[in-house]
Write an enzyme that holds these catalytic residues in place. Structure first.
Site, PDB file in Angstrom:
ATOM      1  N   GLU A 158      -8.298 -21.349 -14.993  1.00  0.00           N
ATOM      2  CA  GLU A 158      -8.629 -22.205 -13.845  1.00  0.00           C
ATOM      3  C   GLU A 158      -9.517 -23.085 -14.207  1.00  0.00           C
ATOM      4  OE1 GLU A 158     -10.436 -21.016  -9.444  1.00  0.00           O
ATOM      5  OE2 GLU A 158     -11.334 -20.183 -11.219  1.00  0.00           O
ATOM      6  N   ASN A 182      -0.420   4.596  -0.381  1.00  0.00           N
ATOM      7  CA  ASN A 182      -1.073   5.867   0.083  1.00  0.00           C
ATOM      8  C   ASN A 182      -1.793   5.663   1.577  1.00  0.00           C
ATOM      9  OD1 ASN A 182      -3.110   4.155  -0.448  1.00  0.00           O
ATOM     10  ND2 ASN A 182      -4.293   5.676  -1.946  1.00  0.00           N
ATOM     11  N   ASP A 192     -10.519 -17.084 -15.149  1.00  0.00           N
ATOM     12  CA  ASP A 192     -11.365 -17.396 -13.708  1.00  0.00           C
ATOM     13  C   ASP A 192     -12.480 -18.409 -14.162  1.00  0.00           C
ATOM     14  OD1 ASP A 192     -11.704 -16.633 -10.850  1.00  0.00           O
ATOM     15  OD2 ASP A 192     -13.972 -16.215 -11.700  1.00  0.00           O
ATOM     16  N   HIS A 245      -4.573 -17.524  -3.935  1.00  0.00           N
ATOM     17  CA  HIS A 245      -5.545 -16.667  -3.145  1.00  0.00           C
ATOM     18  C   HIS A 245      -7.007 -17.375  -2.425  1.00  0.00           C
ATOM     19  CE1 HIS A 245      -7.408 -16.405  -6.899  1.00  0.00           C
ATOM     20  NE2 HIS A 245      -8.535 -16.060  -6.305  1.00  0.00           N
ATOM     21  N   ASP A 246      -7.275 -18.462  -3.096  1.00  0.00           N
ATOM     22  CA  ASP A 246      -8.417 -19.352  -2.715  1.00  0.00           C
ATOM     23  C   ASP A 246      -7.909 -20.446  -1.671  1.00  0.00           C
ATOM     24  OD1 ASP A 246     -10.094 -17.770  -4.479  1.00  0.00           O
ATOM     25  OD2 ASP A 246      -9.775 -19.015  -5.959  1.00  0.00           O
ATOM     26  N   ASP A 250      -6.411 -10.889 -14.414  1.00  0.00           N
ATOM     27  CA  ASP A 250      -7.349 -11.658 -14.510  1.00  0.00           C
ATOM     28  C   ASP A 250      -8.624 -11.590 -15.372  1.00  0.00           C
ATOM     29  OD1 ASP A 250      -8.666 -13.836 -12.678  1.00  0.00           O
ATOM     30  OD2 ASP A 250      -7.480 -13.558 -11.150  1.00  0.00           O
ATOM     31  N   ASP A 287       0.646  -1.177   0.014  1.00  0.00           N
ATOM     32  CA  ASP A 287      -0.168  -0.084   0.138  1.00  0.00           C
ATOM     33  C   ASP A 287       1.002   1.308  -0.060  1.00  0.00           C
ATOM     34  OD1 ASP A 287      -1.919   2.092   0.340  1.00  0.00           O
ATOM     35  OD2 ASP A 287      -2.103   1.536   2.665  1.00  0.00           O
TER      36      ASP A 287
HETATM   37  C1  NOJ Z   1     -12.414 -18.302  -8.771  1.00  0.00           C
HETATM   38  C2  NOJ Z   1     -11.414 -17.059  -7.989  1.00  0.00           C
HETATM   39  O1  NOJ Z   1     -10.280 -17.465  -7.827  1.00  0.00           O
HETATM   40  C3  NOJ Z   1     -12.162 -16.809  -6.722  1.00  0.00           C
HETATM   41  O2  NOJ Z   1     -11.342 -16.154  -5.842  1.00  0.00           O
HETATM   42  C4  NOJ Z   1     -13.546 -16.246  -7.007  1.00  0.00           C
HETATM   43  O3  NOJ Z   1     -14.225 -16.148  -6.117  1.00  0.00           O
HETATM   44  C5  NOJ Z   1     -14.454 -17.223  -8.134  1.00  0.00           C
HETATM   45  N1  NOJ Z   1     -13.545 -17.820  -9.186  1.00  0.00           N
HETATM   46  C6  NOJ Z   1     -15.593 -16.408  -8.544  1.00  0.00           C
HETATM   47  O4  NOJ Z   1     -14.863 -15.490  -9.601  1.00  0.00           O
HETATM   48 CA    CA Z   2      -3.559   1.874  -1.052  1.00  0.00          CA
END
Ligand code: NOJ
Ligand code: CA
Length: 556
Positions: free
Chosen positions: A258, A23, A201, A330-331, A98, A21
């Site tokens: 994905e 700012n 995605d 991230h999931d 993405d 970050d």
């Molecule tokens: C997969 C993504 O990686 C996830 O973070 C998202 O919630 C779902 N697809 C829906 O877009």
């Molecule tokens: Ca920021």
């Protein structure tokens, strides 16, 4: 197999909200990514995938896009994005965005127009059906984030719309050629800006089983997992081939899908020489221990399960194409917390799991913080969770009879918040991520696990990842590391994961996936030790003694 420009690279996923970050608003931003490009170059990264930074209400952290042609002001401006692309290029780094086109946001103008006039052209951009109070819904499928896939169309009492994910993520109707054309135009608009490509995605969901119909319920909510529908649907390949031909292939862009629940026979269509994607993520290790009942019933993978899943995936992709290999994203939970037992998350063990995955054939993807061994964060209260998926799984656990405490303990290890805590740059307040209040609390272990503490320290996790990446680029070994075939070795030896990479040279990769010492028979004399996560190497005449969690790469 044809060689492609991206094969020898190492990729890195940035979750911009949690990266850096600049700012002080507590939210990572594009200027933060630009300021860390030198860092990524030092690490050896050549492809960066940015999780979504488009305009979004952030109901699902940007996977709900309200404008595909603009950057959300919380992340920066279009000028920042353009600067990122050009500054990346100067450092040999391709920027990949993405591509979220199974659904958009309910705040996208297309959906608003569809609500205003469901019978007009934008009504055809979505799946909208008539429905009256008391009637059955058009089908009984369960959305990924819980509840039926149908919700009332805003402003109407007699119409419902379809959402595979959250109700703020209405699905786009790919059967409509006008919608497809809009999507391709948008993709090319970005590629014309010099973008390296896309991570795509949830893409397998774009083809629905039509007409909508009920499928056998698999929980006592009377609903059925969308996965059942996917298994019975054909035709997604037709859409994806068209998309590739209209977009990526024209630019020789990199694309990574994905893709879950793909049919094995479709693999060459997906990632073969002329496949519609460059690559797709291999989620086979991640799928271990899952249970259709919900997260509360999931179990942690064992070393043996991990090994089998990885080798099976290597075999499936051999001679076909490149999977993209990950231990986390991230999931998913942090790989070191998920694949290593509690109490065994030493730097050595972290290097072992990272090394075993990195050396597999395919494209290695690191997720931000993996290179310093970031871990899951324990949470004990529902208020500590941000992720919509976790909040739903908490309810699923309660419905299954777990108490509040049991439910939290069961879901916490799988929460998507684990991977989303801010990057730990140093040991100062908020790990140096922000001067403000971070949008999601920093993992309290940042005082010991942080980049500053590891950079330049020879035996750190960070320097180990740098060595892995430089081995992949080393002129003498690159052909073997990138293209060599994978051949499992001593597969029957419990908790030993070892394999050859056979190309111009022959490498042996071995990890002792347990805390106890074990001996591995040597297949021949060692020519050269290339990597070792420990100081010592006990090589006897016919065997190599591996300490608990020891990992080595040697030329033989
Ligand atoms: C997969 C993504 O990686 C996830 O973070 C998202 O919630 C779902 N697809 C829906 O877009
Ligand atoms: Ca920021």
């Amino acid at each position: 197999m044809q060689k492609k420009w991206w094969h020898g690279k190492t990729a890195y996923q940035i979750y911009p909200k949690s990266f850096f970050d600049t700012n002080g608003d507590g939210i990572g931003d594009l200027r933060g990514v630009i300021s860390k490009l030198d860092y990524l170059q030092e690490l050896g990264i050549e492809i960066v995938w940015l999780s979504p930074v488009y305009c979004s209400p952030l109901a699902d952290q940007g996977y709900d896009i309200s404008d595909y042609y603009d950057i959300d002001p919380r992340f920066g401006t279009m000028a920042d994005m353009e600067e990122l692309i050009s500054e990346g290029r100067k450092r040999g780094i391709s920027i990949v965005m993405d591509l979220v086109v199974n659904h958009c946001s309910d705040e996208h103008v297309w959906f608003q127009k569809a609500c205003a006039d469901p019978d007009g052209p934008y009504g055809q951009y979505f799946y909208i059906r008539d429905w009256h109070e008391g009637e059955r819904l058009p089908c009984n499928w369960r959305s990924y984030f819980g509840g039926p896939v149908w919700d009332l169309l805003p402003g109407h009492t007699d119409k419902v719309y379809f959402h595979a994910f959250h109700k703020k993520q209405p699905d786009l109707n790919w059967e409509n050629p006008l919608l497809r054309r809009e999507i391709y135009r948008m993709i090319n608009w970005w590629l014309d800006k010099g973008l390296g490509g896309f991570r795509i995605d949830a893409i397998i969901n774009i083809k629905k089983l039509l007409p909508f119909c009920d499928l056998p319920a698999d929980r006592d909510d009377g609903l059925c997992s969308i996965k059942t529908m996917l298994a019975r649907t054909d035709g997604v390949n037709v859409f994806l081939r068209e998309m590739a031909e209209e977009t990526f292939h024209r630019y020789d862009a990199f694309s990574v899908g994905e893709v879950f629940n793909e049919k094995t026979e479709d693999l060459p269509l997906i990632i073969g020489d002329d496949g519609y994607f460059s690559s797709m993520f291999d989620f086979s290790e991640h799928l271990i221990g899952m249970d259709a009942r919900g997260w509360y019933a999931w179990t942690q993978p064992t070393a043996e399960e991990y090994k089998r899943a990885a080798f099976t995936a290597q075999k499936r992709s051999a001679g076909v194409g490149f999977f993209s290999n990950i231990i986390e994203n991230h999931d998913e939970p942090r790989g070191v917390s998920h694949y290593l037992p509690q109490g065994e998350r030493s730097e050595a063990a972290k290097k072992m799991i990272g090394g075993l995955n990195f050396m597999l054939r395919g494209l290695p993807f690191l997720y931000q913080g993996q290179e310093i061994g970031m871990e899951n964060m324990d949470r004990w209260e529902l208020s500590q969770f941000d992720d919509i998926n976790t909040l739903d799984e908490y309810k699923v656990a309660l419905r299954a009879g777990l108490s509040h405490e049991e439910a939290i303990a069961a879901i916490s290890p799988y929460s998507r918040d684990n991977a989303r805590t801010p990057f730990q740059w140093d040991g100062t307040e908020n790990a140096g991520f922000t001067t403000g209040i971070p949008w999601l609390p920093v993992n309290p272990n940042y005082r010991t696990v942080n980049l500053l503490q590891q950079r330049g320290r020879d035996d750190s996790v960070y320097e180990f990842y740098r060595s892995l990446i430089s081995l992949r680029k080393n002129a003498a070994y690159a052909e073997t590391v990138v293209y060599g075939e994978t051949e499992p070795y001593c597969c029957g030896q419990r908790n030993l994961m070892a394999y050859f990479r056979r190309g111009e040279r022959c490498l042996l990769v071995a990890g002792n996936f347990q805390k106890e010492v074990q001996d591995m028979p040597m297949p021949g004399p060692m020519k050269k030790l290339l990597l070792n996560n420990m100081d010592k190497l006990e090589l006897k005449e016919k065997a190599l003694r591996l300490e608990g969690w020891q990992f080595v790469v040697m030329e033989i």
